[in-house]
Design an enzyme around this catalytic site. Structure first.
Site, mmCIF file in Angstrom:
data_model
loop_
_atom_site.group_PDB
_atom_site.id
_atom_site.type_symbol
_atom_site.label_atom_id
_atom_site.label_comp_id
_atom_site.label_asym_id
_atom_site.label_seq_id
_atom_site.Cartn_x
_atom_site.Cartn_y
_atom_site.Cartn_z
ATOM 1 N N LYS A 47 0.910 -1.202 0.071
ATOM 2 C CA LYS A 47 -0.099 -0.132 -0.028
ATOM 3 C C LYS A 47 0.847 1.245 0.256
ATOM 4 O O LYS A 47 2.305 1.149 0.339
ATOM 5 C CB LYS A 47 -0.995 -0.091 1.342
ATOM 6 C CG LYS A 47 -0.105 -0.007 2.480
ATOM 7 C CD LYS A 47 -1.259 -0.392 3.919
ATOM 8 C CE LYS A 47 -0.334 -0.200 5.085
ATOM 9 N NZ LYS A 47 -1.112 -0.792 6.101
ATOM 10 N N ARG A 142 -10.491 0.057 14.777
ATOM 11 C CA ARG A 142 -10.103 0.927 13.528
ATOM 12 C C ARG A 142 -10.804 0.520 12.157
ATOM 13 O O ARG A 142 -11.142 1.269 11.471
ATOM 14 C CB ARG A 142 -8.684 1.237 13.369
ATOM 15 C CG ARG A 142 -8.159 2.029 12.313
ATOM 16 C CD ARG A 142 -6.722 1.967 11.830
ATOM 17 N NE ARG A 142 -6.466 0.754 11.221
ATOM 18 C CZ ARG A 142 -5.330 0.289 10.771
ATOM 19 N NH1 ARG A 142 -4.310 1.275 10.778
ATOM 20 N NH2 ARG A 142 -5.017 -0.922 10.361
ATOM 21 N N TYR A 270 15.208 31.135 7.143
ATOM 22 C CA TYR A 270 13.929 31.955 7.590
ATOM 23 C C TYR A 270 14.288 31.982 9.219
ATOM 24 O O TYR A 270 14.413 31.291 9.791
ATOM 25 C CB TYR A 270 12.494 31.246 7.420
ATOM 26 C CG TYR A 270 12.254 31.302 5.860
ATOM 27 C CD1 TYR A 270 11.760 32.606 5.360
ATOM 28 C CD2 TYR A 270 12.098 30.364 5.164
ATOM 29 C CE1 TYR A 270 11.499 32.728 3.885
ATOM 30 C CE2 TYR A 270 11.709 30.067 3.735
ATOM 31 C CZ TYR A 270 11.332 31.626 3.302
ATOM 32 O OH TYR A 270 11.051 31.494 1.969
ATOM 33 N N MET A 318 10.466 25.143 2.054
ATOM 34 C CA MET A 318 9.535 24.421 1.189
ATOM 35 C C MET A 318 10.441 23.543 0.238
ATOM 36 O O MET A 318 10.164 22.223 -0.046
ATOM 37 C CB MET A 318 8.686 25.079 0.495
ATOM 38 C CG MET A 318 7.526 24.505 -0.290
ATOM 39 S SD MET A 318 6.431 25.388 -1.207
ATOM 40 C CE MET A 318 5.446 26.071 0.189
#
Ligand SMILES: *Cc1c(COP(=O)(O)O)cnc(C)c1O
Length: 376
Positions: A47, A142, A270, A318
């Protein structure tokens, strides 16, 4: 006051772009390691695109190494494996858009059904006999049919089988606590699974395969193995129980695209959260949080360049991260290894998971689509 930023040097030229290599030989070795722990059928769970390693690549390597089944979440993922030529039985257990009975039948995909409603819808829609695994909740809350409804689920399945809309071929549970590597923690789920197996046998469906364990149960508790084990993480080098060393099956590399000399006192990235404490060199790698580099990382985080572990400094952006390379000015175009199975200076996915306060699964499944894929 921030200093005037140091000019970045950029040399023209093309480099090998950020690349995630999948290493099928590691998958092969991991299947062998799993085989050493269980004589039962191995289902290779692929998966989430084979945990980020390429579902078809991992599936082919696992089947060649002896896995007898494949597992996916959706019928669509399973159909893609069929289209790639994989012929072993495939089970899909999550059906975000409802069970597509037609697609399941067309691609010969088994479906796990974990609720009376879902089974009712399947019986109503199926044109031909769909192969079904009854998914019983064995303590996870679940997925899977809660115990109070097992009889109803089994009764409905009997009627569906009589009407030739389905054929029950399996019974499935899932272990909530196997990562503890303590058989006592699994005992309740194992007992629940035995009960489910008995109920399904008594209902007279014929031969069925029972399966409960994922990687950690497979590696740590034979009582959980039943007729088949479903192994995903282990294929790509992750043992969630932390008891067995598996082979890392991927390597993420990126080229240095900028290098600069920086005097002491230079803020980096940053908000200037990192300030150089000496004259040093900084190099930029063109991978950031959009590519799956975790943004929340500890100061220990680093990459391998030229056989040395060098720290990631300042905020993860990013699209890029900055590496402090110290006295050495590393040429643009030099390849850095963000993670890999190599050991030594090369960080592993486990290192990244520790630095980010997460599990290695999220590191490998999080690599973004801009990163080129290759198979080695
Ligand atoms: C993901 C998954 C597995 C595989 O688990 P790993 O710990 O990755 O081996 C097995 N069964 C089910 C139902 C799953 O969702």
């Amino acid at each position: 006051m921030n200093r005037v930023p140091v000019a970045l040097q950029r040399r023209p030229g093309t480099f090998r772009p950020p690349t995630l290599q999948t290493l099928p030989v590691a998958v092969t070795a991991n299947v062998a390691r799993i085989r050493a722990r269980t004589p039962n059928t191995i289902m290779a769970v692929v998966k989430a695109d084979g945990y980020g390693h390429g579902a078809v690549t991992v599936a082919k390597a696992a089947v060649a190494a002896g896995a007898g089944w494949l597992g996916t979440t959706s019928v669509a993922e399973a159909s893609a494996l069929r289209a790639a030529g994989l012929a072993v039985p495939i089970l899909a257990w999550l059906h975000p858009g409802g069970i597509d009975a037609e697609a399941a039948a067309a691609a010969r995909v088994d479906v796990a059904v974990g609720s009376v409603d879902e089974l009712g819808a399947l019986v109503a829609r199926a044109a031909s006999a769909v192969r079904v695994h009854l998914y019983m909740d064995t303590g996870m809350s679940r997925g899977g049919c809660s115990r109070g409804q097992w009889d109803e689920l089994i009764g409905l399945a009997q009627r569906g089988q009589q009407a030739r809309r389905l054929r029950v071929v399996g019974v499935m549970g899932h272990l909530p606590l196997a990562d503890r590597a303590d058989p006592a923690a699994n005992a309740a789920a194992v007992a629940g699974m035995r009960e489910a197996q008995r109920a399904v046998r008594t209902a007279g469906f014929g031969s069925t395969v029972a399966h409960l364990a994922a990687t950690s149960g497979t590696l740590t508790d034979p009582a959980t193995h039943f007729g088949m084990v479903r192994v995903g993480a282990g294929l790509v080098g992750i043992d969630p129980s932390g008891t067995v060393e598996m082979h890392g099956a991927s390597r993420l590399t990126a080229p240095i695209v900028h290098t600069t000399a920086a005097p002491a006192g230079t803020p980096v990235g940053y908000a200037g959260t990192y300030v150089t404490d000496r004259a040093t060199h900084l190099s930029v790698l063109p991978v950031g949080y959009a590519d799956g580099i975790p943004r929340e990382i500890s100061p220990q985080a680093g990459v391998e360049i030229g056989g040395r572990r060098l720290p990631v400094v300042g905020r993860v952006s990013m699209d890029q991260i900055v590496i402090d390379t110290g006295a050495e000015s590393v040429p643009v175009g030099t390849s850095a290894t963000v993670f890999g199975p190599d050991g030594g200076a090369t960080p592993t996915i486990h290192d990244w998971a520790r630095w980010a306060g997460t599990i290695p699964h999220t590191i490998v499944t999080g690599i973004g689509p801009r990163v080129k894929r290759s198979i080695t």
